[in-house]
Scaffold this active site. Structure first.
Site, PDB file in Angstrom:
ATOM      1  N   TYR A  24       0.869  -1.211   0.116  1.00 25.73           N
ATOM      2  CA  TYR A  24      -0.110   0.061   0.105  1.00 25.73           C
ATOM      3  C   TYR A  24       0.807   1.067  -0.030  1.00 25.73           C
ATOM      4  CZ  TYR A  24      -4.437  -2.637   0.878  1.00 25.73           C
ATOM      5  OH  TYR A  24      -5.320  -3.412   0.378  1.00 25.73           O
ATOM      6  N   TYR A 152     -15.080  -4.603   1.907  1.00 23.88           N
ATOM      7  CA  TYR A 152     -13.784  -4.944   1.917  1.00 23.88           C
ATOM      8  C   TYR A 152     -13.324  -6.396   2.756  1.00 23.88           C
ATOM      9  CZ  TYR A 152      -8.726  -5.450   2.144  1.00 23.88           C
ATOM     10  OH  TYR A 152      -7.512  -5.870   2.050  1.00 23.88           O
ATOM     11  N   ASP A 258     -18.295 -11.434   8.350  1.00 29.53           N
ATOM     12  CA  ASP A 258     -16.773 -11.362   8.181  1.00 29.53           C
ATOM     13  C   ASP A 258     -16.353 -10.403   9.483  1.00 29.53           C
ATOM     14  OD1 ASP A 258     -14.115 -10.338   7.983  1.00 29.53           O
ATOM     15  OD2 ASP A 258     -14.497  -9.620   5.768  1.00 29.53           O
ATOM     16  N   LYS A 287      -7.219 -10.597  12.766  1.00 29.58           N
ATOM     17  CA  LYS A 287      -6.695  -9.472  13.299  1.00 29.58           C
ATOM     18  C   LYS A 287      -6.293  -9.405  14.840  1.00 29.58           C
ATOM     19  CE  LYS A 287      -8.144  -6.071   9.893  1.00 29.58           C
ATOM     20  NZ  LYS A 287      -6.799  -5.819   9.245  1.00 29.58           N
TER      21      LYS A 287
END
Ligand code: PMP
Length: 445
Positions: A24, A152, A258, A287
């Site tokens: 990124y 996303y 999700d 995460k």
């Protein structure tokens, strides 16, 4: 063998090392990366001694703090005992314990834990499980996956295909897998042109029509429950998620949640689905799973899904496994993080963060540059009217540079400035973050 040249001297190596390709990051124009030497609590300490308040939990992973000693020690102990073992045909205590502890806390019915490595693979696994579930049940025509606008779900191919079309996905357009797209409840840019105060969630109608027309060909609906993250920190009303669940049930379609971002307290509850009283068929976690220490993920499945794979026919096996499936170090970190949830006032810390957000957000929302302000649990976002929903809006990097000068790590998503701190941040530290954001509205053109 031809070589690329000599190895630089380790003592003089700079951390924007030539051999590293950062994600990124526009290499030609981006500022050099921050060279981080250490972390402690909500702080990152750079090699030059400067300190940065990590207001985004390092890509939303750090829960209890950087280098949290209990988690660090648990990983050390586990490394000295068993660092890794193949998980096909072998089992180990950290994985069994973690699976049981997750099961006991997950929404009703999610009883089986499938391990993988990161958020994208958790989503890949969920999609594959949904498709094979129907295949094993003799309904292979159920091939469609429905996802939401602004979604996303990750950077691997299926997860990317399930994500909204964007600058991220454009080079791979020909390789995107076909998915059906339904509206998200993005109230600030309402797809039905309505105001939340007067609407009856007309945004659900696209999903309703889609499922009514082709429901028998749909394997699953995949959503980020209550909070769409990378798509712009979009907060949905709980009734939207409840409506999605109702429509899935009506058509016998699986629901995949999700919770890679929302899991482990981010929205104020352990899992976002809890806030809506919704139990999905499949739920993805990553995460915060290890407290932000190690890459690990989980796809939790209901007994109904698992049972469809119970067979003497070996073709009904789920042939999917990664080298590091259920890595013992990751399991040990996750168990230590859950111990912290059980023994420390983590949800009080979460409530304190939410209270500071709620105190500061209204004044910023009234600023002439603000388009929308939204909050759920530990996440608060201010969407600037000028960003126009574009991730590549030039205001993003200018704001980021401004915050870094003030010792604060924030990464606006285009014109969406958001705060998502580790739970150990103090109210004073969090006020500093909001002070910098308030100042930026005056000073960053
Ligand atoms: N799902 C959601 C909701 C996410 O926010 C992310 C990461 N931002 C992912 C999946 C992908 O996770 P990872 O980056 O670990 O592959």
């Amino acid at each position: 063998m031809r070589q690329n040249g000599p190895m630089p001297d380790e003592a003089t190596l700079t951390l924007d090392a030539r051999a590293v390709w950062h994600p990124y990051t526009q290499m030609l124009t981006a500022a050099p990366p921050l060279a981080i030497a250490r972390g402690s609590g909500a702080w990152l300490i750079a090699e030059d001694g400067r300190r940065y308040l990590d207001a985004i939990s390092s890509w939303w992973v750090t829960l209890h703090g950087h280098a949290e000693p209990r988690i660090a020690a648990a990983i050390g102990r586990q490394a000295a005992e068993l660092e890794q073992v193949i998980f096909a045909g072998c089992a180990h205590r950290p994985a069994a314990l973690l699976a049981e502890r997750l099961r006991s806390r997950l929404p009703r019915g999610l009883e089986r834990i499938f391990f993988s490595d990161n958020g994208s693979t958790a989503v890949e696994v969920a999609i594959k499980l949904a498709l094979q579930y129907w295949h094993n049940l003799g309904q292979p025509q159920r091939q469609k996956i429905v996802t939401l606008e602004h979604a996303y779900h990750g950077d691997t191919f299926a997860a990317m295909s399930a994500s909204a079309e964007s600058h991220f996905t454009a080079p791979f357009a020909a390789w995107r897998l076909p998915v059906e797209r339904a509206h998200a409840a993005y109230c600030y840019r309402c797809p039905a042109g309505l105001k939340r105060e007067h609407c009856a969630l007309e945004c659900l109608s696209r999903l309703e029509t889609l499922l009514a027309a082709t429901g028998e060909d749909v394997a699953a609906v995949l959503v980020e429950p209550l909070l769409q993250g990378a798509g712009g920190m979009i907060v949905h009303p709980v009734e939207f998620l409840q409506g999605v669940k109702r429509l899935c049930d009506r058509q016998g379609v699986l629901l995949i949640a999700d919770e890679v971002l929302t899991g482990f307290g981010r929205t104020g509850a352990m899992f976002a689905c809890e806030l809506a009283g919704v139990a999905p068929d499949l739920l993805c976690l990553s995460k915060g799973l290890t407290g932000g220490f190690l890459p690990m993920a989980v796809t939790a499945a209901s007994a109904k899904i698992y049972d469809a794979f119970l067979s003497r026919d070996r073709r009904k096996t789920f042939f999917h496994g990664h080298s590091y499936t259920a890595n013992p170090l990751g399991c040990a970190a996750a168990l230590a993080s859950l111990d912290i949830f059980d023994s420390e006032p983590v949800f009080e810390r979460i409530a304190r963060i939410a209270a500071v957000h709620a105190e500061r957000l209204p004044a910023l929302a009234a600023h002439p540059r603000a388009g929308d302000a939204r909050q759920i649990g530990t996440m608060a976002a201010l969407e600037l009217a000028e960003g126009e929903g574009d991730y590549l809006a030039g205001i993003g990097p200018r704001l980021q540079a401004f915050y870094l000068e003030r010792g604060i790590l924030l990464r606006p998503l285009g014109g969406v400035i958001y705060v998502l701190p580790p739970y150990c941040i103090t109210p004073e530290e969090l006020h500093r973050v909001w002070d910098a954001i308030a100042e930026s509205l005056e000073r960053v053109a």
